[in-house]
Design an enzyme around this catalytic site. Sequence first.
Site, PDB file in Angstrom:
ATOM      1  N   LYS A 132       2.190   6.687  -1.942  1.00 50.71           N
ATOM      2  CA  LYS A 132       1.827   5.519  -2.753  1.00 50.71           C
ATOM      3  C   LYS A 132       1.821   5.842  -4.244  1.00 50.71           C
ATOM      4  CE  LYS A 132      -0.844   3.162   0.820  1.00 50.71           C
ATOM      5  NZ  LYS A 132      -2.179   2.637   1.220  1.00 50.71           N
ATOM      6  N   LYS A 178       7.748   0.603   8.795  1.00 54.83           N
ATOM      7  CA  LYS A 178       6.617  -0.124   9.366  1.00 54.83           C
ATOM      8  C   LYS A 178       6.551  -1.545   8.803  1.00 54.83           C
ATOM      9  CE  LYS A 178       1.588   0.231   9.919  1.00 54.83           C
ATOM     10  NZ  LYS A 178       0.380   0.995   9.539  1.00 54.83           N
ATOM     11  N   LYS A 211       2.894  -5.864   4.552  1.00 47.70           N
ATOM     12  CA  LYS A 211       2.791  -6.949   3.581  1.00 47.70           C
ATOM     13  C   LYS A 211       3.408  -6.554   2.250  1.00 47.70           C
ATOM     14  CE  LYS A 211      -0.531 -10.011   1.295  1.00 47.70           C
ATOM     15  NZ  LYS A 211      -0.166  -9.693  -0.096  1.00 47.70           N
TER      16      LYS A 211
END
Length: 417
Positions: free
Chosen positions: A186, A281, A284
Amino acid sequence: MGRALLSHLLLLSNQKSPRLCSSIVCHGRNQSSHFVRTGGTTPSRLPLHTGTNFRCNCTVSAPEAEGSVSSSSPVKKRVVSGVQPTGSVHLGNYLGAIKNWISLQDTYETLFFIVDLHAITLPYDASELSKDTKKTAALYLACGVDTSKASVFVQSHVRAHVELMWLLSSATPIGWLNRMIQFKEKSLKVGDENVGVALLTYPVLMASDILLYQSDFVPVGEDQKQHLELTRELAERVNFLYGGRKWKKRGGKGGALFKVPEALIPPAGARVMSLTDGLSKMSKSAPSDQSRINLLDPKEVIANKIKRCKTDSFPGLEFDNPERPECNNLLSIYQLITGRTKEEVTLECRDMNWGTFKANLTDALIDHLHPIQVRYEEITSDPAYLDQMLSEGARKAADIAETTLNNVYQAMGFFRR
């Protein structure tokens, strides 16, 4: 239920062994996951489970807590889990976590919460956080979480989460956090200038979420196992540093401060993949909404997304072919939505073409999600009902959390008011 939970916790806090408070028989690879303690030393490091075949099928045995427990009212094992308030819960969240909760709440003592404190570890829209939190909670209930069986609450409504996180942070080596894969991934995406300290330390908050409730099991997906292993290591470390005789000398009960939780990984559906890339995966954060089915998508949107989802040119349909990730993903979704076995789906679909299968998958998704959407509209039309359910859930959770937190403060030597 809150009083029963609290009494169970008080019994559990009397356990004297700093080792695992429960044991689990894991069927599959990577079975050795317990700490090894040697006399007079700190607990050895727990191996991280990175094998893809690790499964915990939950054949459980555990020593009874000290004290008398009525045989007519056995103490249930406790399960905790949470989902971030994305405001748009998708099929991956549902099949990978929420759907499994429905069966867990009948077997275990369950606490399910909306982890709004985790939602701020990356840049977010503050004007939407409250609305997304309520929306996510309403979807929990619409999906079948029963508040007469499970405590449902908002993480920030129980302030012990943040307090325990700070206490645990003092015992967490920075090297443990630096090895977290999700932090590395991230932080690379958003850049160093946009990475807050919270992104590095949120695994400690996750550990607090789990340890605060003396959890026996935690439902986790493949991508969360590393964080659970850190939680286990941290529980053992704090138990060693402050528990046992050290805690007793400070006026406590002695023994372990925390249970060491086990992973609870469903045999299927733990990782639902994107509709546009079978190797990624469902998320959102993916730029295209075509990559996911949202639980509140109307039927025409669902039909369009399935019609346009990525497939392949191989004949027939099959599970577990590494050259056909999209095929495996779509068949897995179909299996979970219809409640059929893998063998039944294989027999039904092996000679089917994509056009026929997509039509069947679309119908199955629409039929399955329709009652959830209807129930969601009913819940959101009565805001007072939702507020009451969340308030009651937070009260029950706080009863347990305060006991754990006070014990930790005592064991760590704080002068309490």
